[in-house]
Design a protein around this motif. Structure first.
Motif, PDB file in Angstrom:
ATOM      1  N   ALA A 295     -18.083 -15.566  32.678  1.00  0.00           N
ATOM      2  CA  ALA A 295     -17.456 -14.419  31.983  1.00  0.00           C
ATOM      3  C   ALA A 295     -17.007 -13.376  33.003  1.00  0.00           C
ATOM      4  CB  ALA A 295     -18.443 -13.804  30.999  1.00  0.00           C
TER       5      ALA A 295
ATOM      6  N   ALA B 143     -18.426 -10.823  24.827  1.00  0.00           N
ATOM      7  CA  ALA B 143     -17.877 -11.265  26.128  1.00  0.00           C
ATOM      8  C   ALA B 143     -18.261 -12.716  26.400  1.00  0.00           C
ATOM      9  CB  ALA B 143     -18.396 -10.357  27.234  1.00  0.00           C
ATOM     10  N   PHE B 144     -19.541 -13.027  26.304  1.00  0.00           N
ATOM     11  CA  PHE B 144     -19.975 -14.395  26.643  1.00  0.00           C
ATOM     12  C   PHE B 144     -19.488 -15.375  25.572  1.00  0.00           C
ATOM     13  CE2 PHE B 144     -23.901 -12.360  28.919  1.00  0.00           C
ATOM     14  CZ  PHE B 144     -23.044 -11.875  29.891  1.00  0.00           C
TER      15      PHE B 144
ATOM     16  N   LEU C 243     -17.108  -6.829  28.147  1.00  0.00           N
ATOM     17  CA  LEU C 243     -17.896  -6.408  29.334  1.00  0.00           C
ATOM     18  C   LEU C 243     -17.786  -4.899  29.524  1.00  0.00           C
ATOM     19  CD1 LEU C 243     -17.119  -9.237  31.954  1.00  0.00           C
ATOM     20  CD2 LEU C 243     -19.161  -8.957  30.519  1.00  0.00           C
TER      21      LEU C 243
ATOM     22  N   ILE D 235     -12.991 -11.004  26.804  1.00  0.00           N
ATOM     23  CA  ILE D 235     -14.150 -10.921  27.716  1.00  0.00           C
ATOM     24  C   ILE D 235     -14.157  -9.563  28.413  1.00  0.00           C
ATOM     25  CG2 ILE D 235     -15.179 -11.866  29.819  1.00  0.00           C
ATOM     26  CD1 ILE D 235     -14.007 -14.592  28.993  1.00  0.00           C
TER      27      ILE D 235
ATOM     28  N   VAL E 252     -16.133 -17.004  26.206  1.00  0.00           N
ATOM     29  CA  VAL E 252     -15.985 -17.951  27.329  1.00  0.00           C
ATOM     30  C   VAL E 252     -15.808 -19.352  26.752  1.00  0.00           C
ATOM     31  CG1 VAL E 252     -17.181 -19.012  29.294  1.00  0.00           C
ATOM     32  CG2 VAL E 252     -17.380 -16.544  28.893  1.00  0.00           C
TER      33      VAL E 252
ATOM     34  N   ARG F 274     -22.569 -19.755  31.798  1.00  0.00           N
ATOM     35  CA  ARG F 274     -21.630 -19.051  30.910  1.00  0.00           C
ATOM     36  C   ARG F 274     -21.485 -17.547  31.226  1.00  0.00           C
ATOM     37  NH1 ARG F 274     -19.423 -20.162  26.040  1.00  0.00           N
ATOM     38  NH2 ARG F 274     -20.505 -22.140  25.885  1.00  0.00           N
ATOM     39  N   PRO F 275     -22.591 -16.816  31.377  1.00  0.00           N
ATOM     40  CA  PRO F 275     -22.432 -15.376  31.674  1.00  0.00           C
ATOM     41  C   PRO F 275     -21.724 -15.114  33.009  1.00  0.00           C
ATOM     42  CG  PRO F 275     -24.714 -15.879  31.054  1.00  0.00           C
ATOM     43  CD  PRO F 275     -24.006 -17.189  31.210  1.00  0.00           C
TER      44      PRO F 275
END
Ligand SMILES: C[C@H](OP(=O)(O)OC[C@@H](O)[C@@H](O)[C@@H](O)Cn1c2nc(=O)[nH]c(=O)c-2cc2ccc(O)cc21)C(=O)N[C@@H](CCC(=O)N[C@@H](CCC(=O)O)C(=O)O)C(=O)O
Length: 323
Positions: A228, A264-265, A256, A252, A268, A224-225
């Motif tokens: 992103a 941000a994450f 970030l 996102i 997703v 996931r990260p």
């Protein structure tokens, strides 16, 4: 397909070497080390990895034709080829659009620069003096390497995603490293490359964001990260190709930029994860790899994060994914 693995030299060098040795023992065929000015130096890392491994092919995945003159890159890879007794490969591309400007290098005419750069590198490896007075960017005047690679010809893989870069890869490369994980991207890229490559042998590598684990949910959490960041950097045509939510991508980007990783994450969604990565159990991964091979992919590169626990994931790849 053959199997490669990407390591980012953002860990202590001894840890990097251990991962590389583990990947070689697990049966991987290619090691690709990323090149960004802010991480450990790619060529010094490759020299050590070459010295500590004996079979696996290795090279930058990818260096670029901007930060160093191609003659310096030609010699750097030649040195890795000597240390590794003929196992070097050269992954080279335009350079990261987000890092080069930070060191004052504008992304100008990347196609021309890469085409000229690869041509002079290949010419230098022959040992003959190189003069290119008509070049736009690299006007060499009798440059010559004082030594030759172990291999007759070190394979050159071009990092490419955009249409012109893909066409250039087909024209000048022995292979391409394409930052993509989804069949839709290869439906777009493979015809462009094949048209430009003609009859020559060509290795189409899917440089994927890869996350394998016996627990599918854990694999998804680990990727996931990374997704992103990929979504935040994806060109608009790619976002449209996958029918992703521009709003979510902007959330996102905003998160970030502020270092607000939770937002941000959290933005997703599954569509992005499926568009920009392959993740899951060994069985799920083998099905996704088969879909990529059906699109003409001939090398699968396990790129970041590889999985929640790198060593465990490398072991799973060796045991269940590599035929
Ligand atoms: C430059 C860019 O090409 P691109 O292929 O989309 O570039 C995106 C990335 O591939 C590029 O940033 C890579 O360096 C990113 N990258 C890495 N970049 C790094 O810096 N380090 C890495 O370790 C790295 C790894 C990596 C692995 C696989 C991969 O596919 C890419 C990787 C682009 O804009 N291409 C367009 C336009 C290019 C064009 O037409 N330019 C013209 C004129 C443009 C002008 O007027 O200046 C020209 O060059 O002459 C296109 O291909 O259609």
């Amino acid at each position: 397909a053959t199997f490669g693995i990407e390591f980012v030299p953002n860990v202590p060098i001894k840890e990097l070497i251990n991962y590389c040795k583990f990947a070689e023992d697990a049966g991987l065929n290619y090691l690709w080390i990323t090149d960004h000015y802010n991480n450990r130096n790619v060529f010094e890392s490759l020299a050590l990895i070459a010295d500590k491994t004996s079979r696996i092919k290795l090279g930058p995945g990818i260096t670029n034709a901007f930060t160093a003159s191609p003659a310096v890159t030609a010699s750097a890879i030649c040195t890795v080829d000597e240390i590794s007794d003929g196992r070097a490969t050269l992954g080279i591309g335009p350079g990261d659009l987000s890092t080069l400007p930070k060191i004052g290098i504008p992304m100008e005419t990347p196609v021309a620069r890469l085409t000229e750069g690869v041509a002079v590198i290949k010419a230098l490896w022959t040992g003959a003096p190189v003069s290119t007075p008509d070049n736009k960017v690299f006007k060499y005047a009798g440059a010559a390497l004082a030594y030759k690679p172990k291999q007759k010809a070190i394979p050159v893989y071009i990092g490419a995603q955009g249409e012109k870069m893909l066409e250039t890869a087909g024209k000048i490369g022995d292979g391409a490293l394409i930052n993509a994980s989804n069949p839709k991207d290869f439906a777009f890229a493979v015809p462009i490359i094949k048209k430009a490559a003609g009859e020559k042998k060509f290795d189409i590598a899917a440089y994927t964001s890869f996350s394998i684990d016996n627990d599918s949910k854990k694999a998804k959490g680990a990727v996931r990260p990374v997704v992103a960041f990929i979504a935040a950097g994806a060109p608009v045509p790619v976002i449209q190709r996958h029918g992703l939510s521009l709003d979510a991508v902007n959330t996102i980007k905003g998160g970030l930029a502020k270092g607000d990783f939770k937002t941000a994450f959290g933005a997703v969604d599954d569509a992005m994860i499926n568009a920009f990565s392959i993740y899951g159990t060994p069985a799920e991964m083998n099905a996704k790899i088969a879909d990529l091979e059906k699109m003409g992919v001939t090398q699968i590169v396990a790129g970041s994060p590889i999985g929640g626990d790198k060593n465990k994931s490398i072991r799973l790849i060796g045991k269940y994914v590599i035929p």
